[in-house]
Scaffold this active site. Structure first.
Site, PDB file in Angstrom:
ATOM      1  N   MET A  21       1.028  -1.251  -0.261  1.00 40.90           N
ATOM      2  CA  MET A  21       0.020  -0.182   0.224  1.00 40.90           C
ATOM      3  C   MET A  21       0.801   0.902  -0.057  1.00 40.90           C
ATOM      4  O   MET A  21       1.973   1.391   1.170  1.00 40.90           O
ATOM      5  CB  MET A  21      -0.749   0.173   1.133  1.00 40.90           C
ATOM      6  N   MET A  22       0.633   2.373  -0.885  1.00 40.13           N
ATOM      7  CA  MET A  22       1.110   3.206  -0.988  1.00 40.13           C
ATOM      8  C   MET A  22       1.827   4.197   0.017  1.00 40.13           C
ATOM      9  O   MET A  22       0.198   4.442   0.451  1.00 40.13           O
ATOM     10  CB  MET A  22       1.047   4.110  -2.443  1.00 40.13           C
ATOM     11  N   GLN A  73       7.582  -5.004  -4.083  1.00 39.93           N
ATOM     12  CA  GLN A  73       6.979  -5.054  -5.384  1.00 39.93           C
ATOM     13  C   GLN A  73       7.426  -4.255  -6.206  1.00 39.93           C
ATOM     14  O   GLN A  73       8.269  -2.464  -5.518  1.00 39.93           O
ATOM     15  CB  GLN A  73       5.301  -4.462  -4.593  1.00 39.93           C
ATOM     16  N   CYS A 103      -2.576  -1.446  -9.846  1.00 37.23           N
ATOM     17  CA  CYS A 103      -2.479  -0.486  -9.857  1.00 37.23           C
ATOM     18  C   CYS A 103      -3.101   0.053 -10.933  1.00 37.23           C
ATOM     19  O   CYS A 103      -2.507   0.601 -12.417  1.00 37.23           O
ATOM     20  CB  CYS A 103      -0.944   0.068  -9.679  1.00 37.23           C
ATOM     21  N   LYS A 142       1.074  -9.818  -9.426  1.00 36.94           N
ATOM     22  CA  LYS A 142      -0.362  -9.309  -8.481  1.00 36.94           C
ATOM     23  C   LYS A 142      -0.911  -8.230  -9.618  1.00 36.94           C
ATOM     24  O   LYS A 142      -0.425  -6.960 -10.118  1.00 36.94           O
ATOM     25  CB  LYS A 142       0.007  -8.467  -7.555  1.00 36.94           C
ATOM     26  N   HIS A 174      -6.443  -9.182  -7.181  1.00 34.64           N
ATOM     27  CA  HIS A 174      -8.081  -7.915  -6.670  1.00 34.64           C
ATOM     28  C   HIS A 174      -9.472  -8.797  -7.749  1.00 34.64           C
ATOM     29  O   HIS A 174      -9.035  -8.637  -8.616  1.00 34.64           O
ATOM     30  CB  HIS A 174      -7.255  -7.341  -7.180  1.00 34.64           C
ATOM     31  N   GLY A 216     -11.030  -6.971  -0.160  1.00 33.90           N
ATOM     32  CA  GLY A 216     -12.919  -6.318   0.603  1.00 33.90           C
ATOM     33  C   GLY A 216     -12.611  -7.360   1.749  1.00 33.90           C
ATOM     34  O   GLY A 216     -13.426  -7.884   2.714  1.00 33.90           O
ATOM     35  N   ARG A 237      -6.645  -2.890   3.271  1.00 35.70           N
ATOM     36  CA  ARG A 237      -6.183  -1.908   4.416  1.00 35.70           C
ATOM     37  C   ARG A 237      -7.226  -2.096   5.243  1.00 35.70           C
ATOM     38  O   ARG A 237      -6.688  -1.360   6.824  1.00 35.70           O
ATOM     39  CB  ARG A 237      -7.513  -0.743   3.737  1.00 35.70           C
TER      40      ARG A 237
END
Length: 333
Positions: A21-22, A73, A103, A142, A174, A216, A237
């Site tokens: 995660m950036m 990554q 992304c 990914k 994803h 999710g 997240r």
């Protein structure tokens, strides 16, 4: 870290990971997570090949040994540049190279990497093949279930087939498509509907591949349910918004006979680390910002966050700020 038949390091057996995660999964967040879970596979933020080849590698690629198992990554599409970065990562002790094909940001599109590469599976395959020839580390990918109008299951399956024929064995999917036009990166994380069934089908039709699902998933109950259909689960997240979610995974997911840490133990284990980096010139906020949600959902959580937020940026702030915040949490019970 598991070993393959040739005795090389292999991350493919790891059933749980924290997503790259950036501006979140930097070295300090990763060290913090290691105080909660020793086994979960961790990732760096996405780092472009240009940044590594031209930038401050110690700052970009540095990590503490405690962070392992750890995957780098990469963002890029040039096989030569990706190969050079893979060699650098291997020399520095990373456990895996992961290529970002998911992304959807405009910056990524302009650089012709990230999710737009799903439309160019042959190019991804060439990059994967080049990296695998150059290093002994596993090279993984990914990606999304699709992009724009190329979102049929058959499109994704074709992408995976071509890239797997180049030697990739672990695919993190994803389970949302990405709209490269019209949606922001944030909207692309939430608005396209989740299609877990497509990822489950991918595992059924490619049983020889290691398929990881992402998108999710916020509870360990959901992790266990997904592991009935796929090989691994990546949490994004939720790992940042509720890091203590991972406190029991070494025992409950990995089967280790360990006692989960307490939140207090996690804080106390971070104090020497914080003191070390402050002496090297880092600011407290750079580390403590990752710890704000440690007490998410617990009595005293607001007091914990408030005290850190109001004091961590002040001149001379040190680990005492965390000690004071911890006392506020414990006194609230």
């Amino acid at each position: 870290m598991m070993l393959d038949d040739n005795g090389q390091r292999n991350s493919s057996g790891n059933p749980l990971s924290v997503a790259p995660m950036m501006e979140r999964t930097d070295r300090h967040f990763r060290y913090f997570m290691r105080q909660i879970t020793r086994r979960t596979l961790l990732y760096t933020e996405m780092i472009t090949t240009a940044a590594i080849l031209r930038g401050d590698r110690d700052k970009l690629l540095g990590f503490s040994p405690e962070e392992k198992p750890l995957s780098l990554q990469l963002g890029g599409d040039n096989p030569k540049d990706l190969t050079e970065c893979a060699r650098i990562a291997e020399d520095r002790g990373y456990d895996e190279i992961n290529l970002n094909v998911g992304c959807p940001s405009s910056r990524v599109k302009e650089g012709n990497f990230g999710a737009c590469l799903m439309a160019q599976p042959e190019k991804v395959a060439r990059a994967v093949e080049a990296m695998q020839k150059a290093v002994d580390l596993p090279v993984t990918v990914k990606h999304r279930i699709g992009i724009d109008d190329r979102d049929r299951y058959e499109d994704m399956a074709n992408f995976v087939r071509i890239v797997s024929e180049a030697g990739c064995r672990r695919f993190t999917v994803h389970a949302r498509k990405a709209w490269l036009q019209g949606l922001s990166p944030k909207e692309n994380r939430t608005m396209p509907p989740l299609r877990y069934g497509d990822v489950h089908r991918l595992k059924r039709e490619f049983p020889h591949l290691f398929i990881e699902i992402n998108g999710g998933i916020t509870t360990l109950a959901e992790v266990r349910e997904q592991l009935k259909s796929v090989d691994a689960v990546m949490i994004g997240r939720a790992a940042y918004d509720n890091p203590f979610l991972f406190a029991t995974v070494d025992r409950d997911i990995y089967g280790e006979k360990v006692t989960p840490p307490t939140r207090r133990e996690v804080v106390e284990s971070m104090l020497p680390y914080i003191d070390y980096w402050l002496k090297k010139g880092w600011k407290l906020h750079a580390i403590s910002r990752h710890m704000l949600e440690l007490f998410a959902g617990q009595p005293g959580s607001k007091a914990w966050k408030r005290h850190i937020s109001e004091n961590a940026h002040l001149p001379g702030a040190d680990s005492q700020v965390l000690r004071e915040a911890l006392a506020k949490v414990l006194n609230s019970r």
